[in-house]
Write a protein that holds these residues in place. Structure first.
Motif, PDB file in Angstrom:
ATOM      1  N   GLY A 165       0.813  -1.213   0.000  1.00  0.00           N
ATOM      2  CA  GLY A 165       0.000   0.000   0.000  1.00  0.00           C
ATOM      3  C   GLY A 165       0.842   1.257   0.000  1.00  0.00           C
ATOM      4  O   GLY A 165       0.546   2.226  -0.719  1.00  0.00           O
ATOM      5  N   ASN A 166       1.911   1.252   0.800  1.00  0.00           N
ATOM      6  CA  ASN A 166       2.784   2.427   0.837  1.00  0.00           C
ATOM      7  C   ASN A 166       3.476   2.647  -0.503  1.00  0.00           C
ATOM      8  O   ASN A 166       3.598   3.777  -0.982  1.00  0.00           O
ATOM      9  N   GLY A 211       4.054   5.617  -5.597  1.00  0.00           N
ATOM     10  CA  GLY A 211       4.009   5.642  -7.055  1.00  0.00           C
ATOM     11  C   GLY A 211       2.982   6.617  -7.577  1.00  0.00           C
ATOM     12  O   GLY A 211       3.225   7.362  -8.541  1.00  0.00           O
ATOM     13  N   CYS A 212       1.801   6.627  -6.935  1.00  0.00           N
ATOM     14  CA  CYS A 212       0.761   7.567  -7.351  1.00  0.00           C
ATOM     15  C   CYS A 212       1.222   9.001  -7.112  1.00  0.00           C
ATOM     16  O   CYS A 212       0.994   9.889  -7.938  1.00  0.00           O
ATOM     17  N   ASP A 213       1.878   9.231  -5.967  1.00  0.00           N
ATOM     18  CA  ASP A 213       2.362  10.574  -5.658  1.00  0.00           C
ATOM     19  C   ASP A 213       3.412  11.014  -6.667  1.00  0.00           C
ATOM     20  O   ASP A 213       3.452  12.168  -7.094  1.00  0.00           O
ATOM     21  N   PHE A 214       4.275  10.078  -7.063  1.00  0.00           N
ATOM     22  CA  PHE A 214       5.336  10.411  -8.021  1.00  0.00           C
ATOM     23  C   PHE A 214       4.772  10.752  -9.392  1.00  0.00           C
ATOM     24  O   PHE A 214       5.247  11.659 -10.073  1.00  0.00           O
TER      25      PHE A 214
END
Length: 273
Positions: free
Chosen positions: A228-229, A234-237
């Motif tokens: 999950g982290n 990845g989504c934040d990047f």
């Protein structure tokens, strides 16, 4: 993972026991029927009636002079008479052989099977003294393992080819229902089943063996938490901007502070002295 291994062994044992039980229940009672002319097609028709074997069907009818009871078995002895597959019992308990299960013809369609038991007791005053014959029509009725035996007609007013006609409804002769599940649906069912086994087995292991409490009872909790982290990182990047961006010169705003006065240029030195 001792609990998971125990669960796998339990499931495998259960499946094996079911298979052995089904194999043990499987029988060849229809082989007791002796066909007039042995053929693979008729033997295949008889095999469809295997669920109806070892069972006596009976029905009672009344006439103007007496009360009769008919008893029938699929490839089995229905009364006291030897080889009697279908017998008639009058009010006094006397049996008359209608047809033998050792002299049989079998016909079938997609949703019906017809048995013909021959070599019954000869008629006295009817049908030219020929042997009695029973025709049993077994029709498809889904959801019904075996319905009651019913008398349709007794044809004995002809000079020959007389017969007794009976009827039974049963799901045993129904055609199989084709599966309407697609490959994707089957994979989804299998995947859901595996996921359920994983969650339940892992929960029991964490709770009973490891002694975990709360969310720690979830199997491989740290692994899924890390997943999950990493997904969030990845989504934040991908979705968020990083660092400051310098705006293009064409979109720069005008400075709000006043510009310093330009020093006045004097051209006195250019005048002739």
């Amino acid at each position: 993972m001792a609990v998971l291994q125990a669960i796998h062994l339990t499931l495998a044992s259960a499946i094996l026991l079911v298979m052995l039980a089904e194999r043990g229940q499987a029988s060849d009672n229809t082989k007791n029927c002796k066909l007039i002319e042995e053929s693979q097609s008729e033997r295949k028709v008889l095999s469809r009636l295997e669920p109806l074997t070892n069972r006596t069907f009976s029905v009672e009818v009344e006439s103007d002079t007496d009360k009769y009871k008919y008893q029938f078995q699929v490839c089995g002895k229905a009364g006291k008479i030897s080889e009697g597959g279908l017998v008639q019992i009058n009010g006094k308990g006397n049996e008359v052989l209608i047809g033998k299960y050792t002299v049989v013809e079998a016909f079938g369609g997609s949703d019906w099977v017809m048995l013909v038991y021959r070599n019954g007791t000869a008629y006295g005053k009817h049908c030219g003294g020929e042997d009695r014959k029973a025709i049993i029509m077994i029709s498809c009725e889904r959801g019904l393992a075996a319905g009651p035996l019913s008398v349709v007609v007794e044809e004995r007013d002809k000079l020959n080819n007389c017969f007794y006609l009976f009827e039974i409804d049963s799901s045993a002769v129904c055609p199989p229902i084709p599966s309407q599940l697609s490959v994707g649906s089957i994979l989804l069912i299998v995947g859901s089943s595996c996921l359920a086994v994983y969650l339940i087995g892992g929960f029991l292991y964490q709770r009973l063996v490891v002694g975990a409490k709360g969310v720690e009872q979830f199997p491989n909790y740290s692994f899924w938490q890390e997943i999950g982290n990493l997904s969030a990182d990845g989504c934040d990047f991908v979705c968020r901007s990083r660092g400051s961006r310098e705006e293009p010169p064409t979109y720069r705003g005008v400075a709000s502070e006043p510009l310093g006065e330009e020093p006045e240029e004097r051209d006195d030195h250019l005048l002739p002295m």
